[in-house]
Design a protein around this motif. Structure first.
Motif, PDB file in Angstrom:
ATOM      1  N   GLY A  84      38.935  47.481  49.614  1.00 24.16           N
ATOM      2  CA  GLY A  84      37.554  47.949  49.281  1.00 24.16           C
ATOM      3  C   GLY A  84      36.705  47.117  50.158  1.00 24.16           C
ATOM      4  N   ALA A  85      35.380  47.067  49.930  1.00 25.02           N
ATOM      5  CA  ALA A  85      34.466  46.393  50.490  1.00 25.02           C
ATOM      6  C   ALA A  85      34.584  44.796  50.712  1.00 25.02           C
ATOM      7  N   GLY A  86      35.155  44.516  49.277  1.00 20.38           N
ATOM      8  CA  GLY A  86      35.518  42.957  49.456  1.00 20.38           C
ATOM      9  C   GLY A  86      36.360  42.407  50.469  1.00 20.38           C
ATOM     10  N   ALA A  91      34.084  41.410  53.384  1.00 23.58           N
ATOM     11  CA  ALA A  91      32.910  40.552  52.864  1.00 23.58           C
ATOM     12  C   ALA A  91      32.917  39.116  53.702  1.00 23.58           C
ATOM     13  N   GLU A  92      33.893  38.759  53.944  1.00 24.88           N
ATOM     14  CA  GLU A  92      34.119  37.535  54.680  1.00 24.88           C
ATOM     15  C   GLU A  92      33.785  37.569  56.137  1.00 24.88           C
ATOM     16  N   SER A  93      33.874  38.680  56.397  1.00 23.99           N
ATOM     17  CA  SER A  93      33.658  39.217  58.118  1.00 23.99           C
ATOM     18  C   SER A  93      31.947  39.195  58.132  1.00 23.99           C
ATOM     19  N   THR A 114      28.868  44.015  50.485  1.00 23.76           N
ATOM     20  CA  THR A 114      29.683  44.852  49.628  1.00 23.76           C
ATOM     21  C   THR A 114      28.506  45.844  48.994  1.00 23.76           C
ATOM     22  N   PHE A 115      29.079  46.922  48.012  1.00 29.92           N
ATOM     23  CA  PHE A 115      28.184  47.746  47.527  1.00 29.92           C
ATOM     24  C   PHE A 115      27.774  47.357  46.178  1.00 29.92           C
ATOM     25  N   ARG A 116      28.686  46.722  45.244  1.00 30.62           N
ATOM     26  CA  ARG A 116      28.000  46.452  43.932  1.00 30.62           C
ATOM     27  C   ARG A 116      28.073  45.377  43.427  1.00 30.62           C
ATOM     28  N   ASP A 117      28.191  44.262  44.328  1.00 34.68           N
ATOM     29  CA  ASP A 117      27.996  42.706  44.024  1.00 34.68           C
ATOM     30  C   ASP A 117      26.451  42.596  44.070  1.00 34.68           C
ATOM     31  N   LEU A 172      24.650  46.493  48.538  1.00 33.54           N
ATOM     32  CA  LEU A 172      24.002  47.237  49.283  1.00 33.54           C
ATOM     33  C   LEU A 172      23.247  48.332  48.313  1.00 33.54           C
ATOM     34  N   TRP A 173      24.063  48.681  47.255  1.00 32.89           N
ATOM     35  CA  TRP A 173      23.389  49.671  46.171  1.00 32.89           C
ATOM     36  C   TRP A 173      22.463  48.802  45.445  1.00 32.89           C
ATOM     37  N   GLN A 174      22.492  47.661  45.251  1.00 35.20           N
ATOM     38  CA  GLN A 174      21.442  47.016  44.565  1.00 35.20           C
ATOM     39  C   GLN A 174      19.977  47.187  45.229  1.00 35.20           C
ATOM     40  N   LEU A 182      40.310  56.559  53.245  1.00 33.11           N
ATOM     41  CA  LEU A 182      39.836  57.514  52.461  1.00 33.11           C
ATOM     42  C   LEU A 182      38.223  58.009  52.592  1.00 33.11           C
ATOM     43  N   HIS A 183      37.420  57.175  52.891  1.00 26.92           N
ATOM     44  CA  HIS A 183      36.281  57.378  53.053  1.00 26.92           C
ATOM     45  C   HIS A 183      35.674  57.611  54.333  1.00 26.92           C
ATOM     46  N   GLY A 184      36.591  58.002  55.426  1.00 29.83           N
ATOM     47  CA  GLY A 184      36.109  58.272  56.864  1.00 29.83           C
ATOM     48  C   GLY A 184      36.224  56.861  57.728  1.00 29.83           C
ATOM     49  N   VAL A 213      43.034  45.296  46.847  1.00 32.82           N
ATOM     50  CA  VAL A 213      42.085  43.989  47.346  1.00 32.82           C
ATOM     51  C   VAL A 213      40.690  44.269  47.578  1.00 32.82           C
ATOM     52  N   GLY A 214      39.907  43.380  46.785  1.00 37.53           N
ATOM     53  CA  GLY A 214      38.496  43.663  47.171  1.00 37.53           C
ATOM     54  C   GLY A 214      37.808  44.670  46.752  1.00 37.53           C
ATOM     55  N   THR A 215      38.122  45.553  45.763  1.00 35.53           N
ATOM     56  CA  THR A 215      37.545  46.810  45.415  1.00 35.53           C
ATOM     57  C   THR A 215      37.187  46.622  43.839  1.00 35.53           C
ATOM     58  N   SER A 216      36.090  47.172  43.428  1.00 32.64           N
ATOM     59  CA  SER A 216      35.551  47.418  42.135  1.00 32.64           C
ATOM     60  C   SER A 216      36.363  48.480  41.487  1.00 32.64           C
ATOM     61  N   ALA A 217      37.332  49.486  42.186  1.00 30.21           N
ATOM     62  CA  ALA A 217      38.144  50.375  41.665  1.00 30.21           C
ATOM     63  C   ALA A 217      37.310  51.197  40.710  1.00 30.21           C
ATOM     64  N   ILE A 219      43.804  41.352  43.992  1.00 31.58           N
ATOM     65  CA  ILE A 219      43.110  40.200  44.681  1.00 31.58           C
ATOM     66  C   ILE A 219      41.563  40.263  44.587  1.00 31.58           C
ATOM     67  N   ASN A 220      40.948  39.856  43.906  1.00 33.93           N
ATOM     68  CA  ASN A 220      39.508  39.850  43.715  1.00 33.93           C
ATOM     69  C   ASN A 220      38.897  38.587  43.358  1.00 33.93           C
ATOM     70  N   GLN A 221      37.491  38.570  43.901  1.00 34.33           N
ATOM     71  CA  GLN A 221      36.751  37.378  43.043  1.00 34.33           C
ATOM     72  C   GLN A 221      36.320  37.359  41.750  1.00 34.33           C
ATOM     73  N   ASN A 222      36.423  38.660  41.299  1.00 33.29           N
ATOM     74  CA  ASN A 222      35.885  39.061  39.870  1.00 33.29           C
ATOM     75  C   ASN A 222      36.953  39.808  39.263  1.00 33.29           C
ATOM     76  N   GLN A 223      36.750  39.732  38.044  1.00 34.06           N
ATOM     77  CA  GLN A 223      37.543  40.826  36.986  1.00 34.06           C
ATOM     78  C   GLN A 223      37.080  42.151  37.555  1.00 34.06           C
ATOM     79  N   LYS A 270      38.861  34.623  46.958  1.00 30.98           N
ATOM     80  CA  LYS A 270      38.708  35.345  48.128  1.00 30.98           C
ATOM     81  C   LYS A 270      39.955  35.825  48.867  1.00 30.98           C
ATOM     82  N   SER A 271      40.119  37.221  49.192  1.00 32.87           N
ATOM     83  CA  SER A 271      41.020  37.686  49.906  1.00 32.87           C
ATOM     84  C   SER A 271      41.207  37.284  51.392  1.00 32.87           C
ATOM     85  N   GLY A 272      40.424  36.501  51.877  1.00 35.53           N
ATOM     86  CA  GLY A 272      40.611  35.797  53.318  1.00 35.53           C
ATOM     87  C   GLY A 272      41.151  34.579  53.094  1.00 35.53           C
TER      88      GLY A 272
HETATM   89  P1  OAD Z   1      32.239  47.372  45.482  1.00 32.24           P
HETATM   90  O1  OAD Z   1      31.066  46.913  46.267  1.00 32.24           O
HETATM   91  O2  OAD Z   1      32.011  48.402  44.550  1.00 32.24           O
HETATM   92  O3  OAD Z   1      33.399  46.111  45.171  1.00 32.24           O
HETATM   93  C1  OAD Z   1      33.606  45.142  46.071  1.00 32.24           C
HETATM   94  C2  OAD Z   1      34.591  44.135  45.280  1.00 32.24           C
HETATM   95  O4  OAD Z   1      35.226  43.299  46.085  1.00 32.24           O
HETATM   96  C3  OAD Z   1      34.069  43.719  44.068  1.00 32.24           C
HETATM   97  O5  OAD Z   1      34.863  43.954  43.234  1.00 32.24           O
HETATM   98  C4  OAD Z   1      34.056  42.056  44.168  1.00 32.24           C
HETATM   99  O6  OAD Z   1      34.256  41.365  43.184  1.00 32.24           O
HETATM  100  C5  OAD Z   1      35.043  42.080  45.420  1.00 32.24           C
HETATM  101  N1  OAD Z   1      35.005  40.913  46.582  1.00 32.24           N
HETATM  102  C6  OAD Z   1      33.806  40.474  47.087  1.00 32.24           C
HETATM  103  N2  OAD Z   1      34.064  39.625  47.958  1.00 32.24           N
HETATM  104  C7  OAD Z   1      35.317  39.549  47.756  1.00 32.24           C
HETATM  105  C8  OAD Z   1      36.219  38.603  48.651  1.00 32.24           C
HETATM  106  N3  OAD Z   1      35.830  37.688  49.601  1.00 32.24           N
HETATM  107  N4  OAD Z   1      37.510  38.549  48.295  1.00 32.24           N
HETATM  108  C9  OAD Z   1      38.013  39.299  47.247  1.00 32.24           C
HETATM  109  N5  OAD Z   1      37.080  40.309  46.734  1.00 32.24           N
HETATM  110  C10 OAD Z   1      35.765  40.398  46.871  1.00 32.24           C
HETATM  111  O7  OAD Z   1      33.179  48.253  46.758  1.00 32.24           O
HETATM  112  P2  OAD Z   1      34.297  49.008  46.858  1.00 32.24           P
HETATM  113  O8  OAD Z   1      35.213  49.146  45.689  1.00 32.24           O
HETATM  114  O9  OAD Z   1      34.844  49.162  48.342  1.00 32.24           O
HETATM  115  O10 OAD Z   1      31.743  54.738  48.740  1.00 32.24           O
HETATM  116  O11 OAD Z   1      33.348  50.541  46.775  1.00 32.24           O
HETATM  117  C11 OAD Z   1      34.047  51.765  46.734  1.00 32.24           C
HETATM  118  C12 OAD Z   1      33.423  52.630  47.229  1.00 32.24           C
HETATM  119  O12 OAD Z   1      31.979  52.915  46.669  1.00 32.24           O
HETATM  120  C13 OAD Z   1      32.883  52.369  48.844  1.00 32.24           C
HETATM  121  O13 OAD Z   1      33.913  52.946  49.791  1.00 32.24           O
HETATM  122  C14 OAD Z   1      31.728  53.377  48.971  1.00 32.24           C
HETATM  123  C15 OAD Z   1      30.736  52.950  47.688  1.00 32.24           C
HETATM  124  O14 OAD Z   1      30.000  53.540  47.275  1.00 32.24           O
HETATM  125  C16 OAD Z   1      31.332  55.757  49.796  1.00 32.24           C
HETATM  126  O15 OAD Z   1      30.384  55.581  50.257  1.00 32.24           O
HETATM  127  C17 OAD Z   1      31.848  56.985  49.254  1.00 32.24           C
END
Ligand code: OAD
Length: 252
Positions: free
Chosen positions: A23-25, A28-30, A34-37, A41-43, A118-120, A185-189, A211-215, A229-231
């Protein structure tokens, strides 16, 4: 941490098939937000105003400009050591799949081959009327653009409320259900159906590594949680794996 990494490598050494769900995480190091940190972006922006089809029809100039802006950032950044470690690991397995929710194309640029998006992918665009594909390259329009048939051209990404590309999701589910080790890796799932991937893998008997910075919601289900950090973590795993693999080869 090193003990946990060794446990993961033990599993990799006997695995036939590996899935890496990202996922976006991972990007992040590039330098891609991310979206939900906290600074995600979504903040700052509402997904329903930008990432859905009705928003696009209502305000095609704004949505086009927003995706041009994101594509430009994605062109300017580079894959990081996490992307490269994943691509390196693929070379050691006949069955290896990267299943990503990211649209940034960084896994491909790092050399990953068997990829399910999965998301294009933000690099692709198509006409909503005749479906003709467009590659905009280094052109970043700041207002809506139209196909020769008159239809609006949109990015080939999945917006809220839209179906995932069927072939990508089906291929990903199959890989998840038959893998021996699955990394998340790096997804809030939390975004489904994509977030079913690690769950399907675990339910089918795979060893699940997060592998994630957070729970996350997935942490409880994981066999090993590597917090950081995944990197930084992924290259250590891959180096340890290569070292142990070489030792095995020398012994035999
Ligand atoms: P989120 O922003 O929801 O989650 C990013 C995750 O990465 C969080 O759990 C962070 O703790 C973690 N993270 C941040 N930096 C990291 C690092 N350096 N190493 C490891 N972990 C790190 O992003 P996604 O889970 O990808 O969908 O979000 C899923 C989908 O929601 C996206 O594909 C997008 C969004 O809305 C669509 O646009 C359809």
């Amino acid at each position: 941490m090193i003990e946990l990494i060794k446990k993961v490598v033990d599993k990799l050494l006997i695995a036939n098939s590996v899935v890496v769900f990202t996922g976006a995480g991972v990007s992040a190091e590039s330098g891609i937000p991310t979206f939900r940190d906290k600074d995600g972006l979504w903040q700052k922006l509402k997904p329903e105003e930008l990432a859905n089809f009705n928003a696009f029809l209502r305000n095609p100039d704004l949505v086009t400009e927003w995706y041009s802006h994101r594509r430009k950032i994605m062109h300017e950044v580079k894959p990081n050591s996490g992307h490269y470690a994943i691509a390196e690991l693929e070379k050691y397995f006949e069955r290896f799949a990267v299943i990503t929710q990211n649209i940034d194309n960084l896994h491909r640029r790092a050399g990953s081959k068997n990829l399910f998006e999965l998301h294009g992918n933000i690099e692709r665009n198509y006409c909503i009327k005749c479906k003709k594909q467009y590659d905009l390259g280094d052109i970043y329009p700041d207002k809506a653009i139209y196909c020769e048939c008159g239809g609006l051209i949109r990015p080939d990404v999945v917006w809220f409320g839209e179906m995932l590309p069927e072939d990508q999701f089906e291929g990903a589910v199959k890989a998840a259900k038959t893998c021996d080790v699955c990394f998340s890796v790096g997804t809030s799932a939390v975004v489904f159906p994509a977030a079913y991937i690690p769950i399907y893998a675990k339910q089918s008997g795979a060893f699940l590594v997060e592998i994630n910075q957070n729970q996350t919601d997935l942490s409880q289900m994981a066999d090993v949680v590597l917090q950081g950090k995944s990197g930084e973590i992924l290259p250590i795993i891959v180096e340890e794996f290569k070292k142990r693999k070489n030792q095995e080869l020398k012994r035999n």
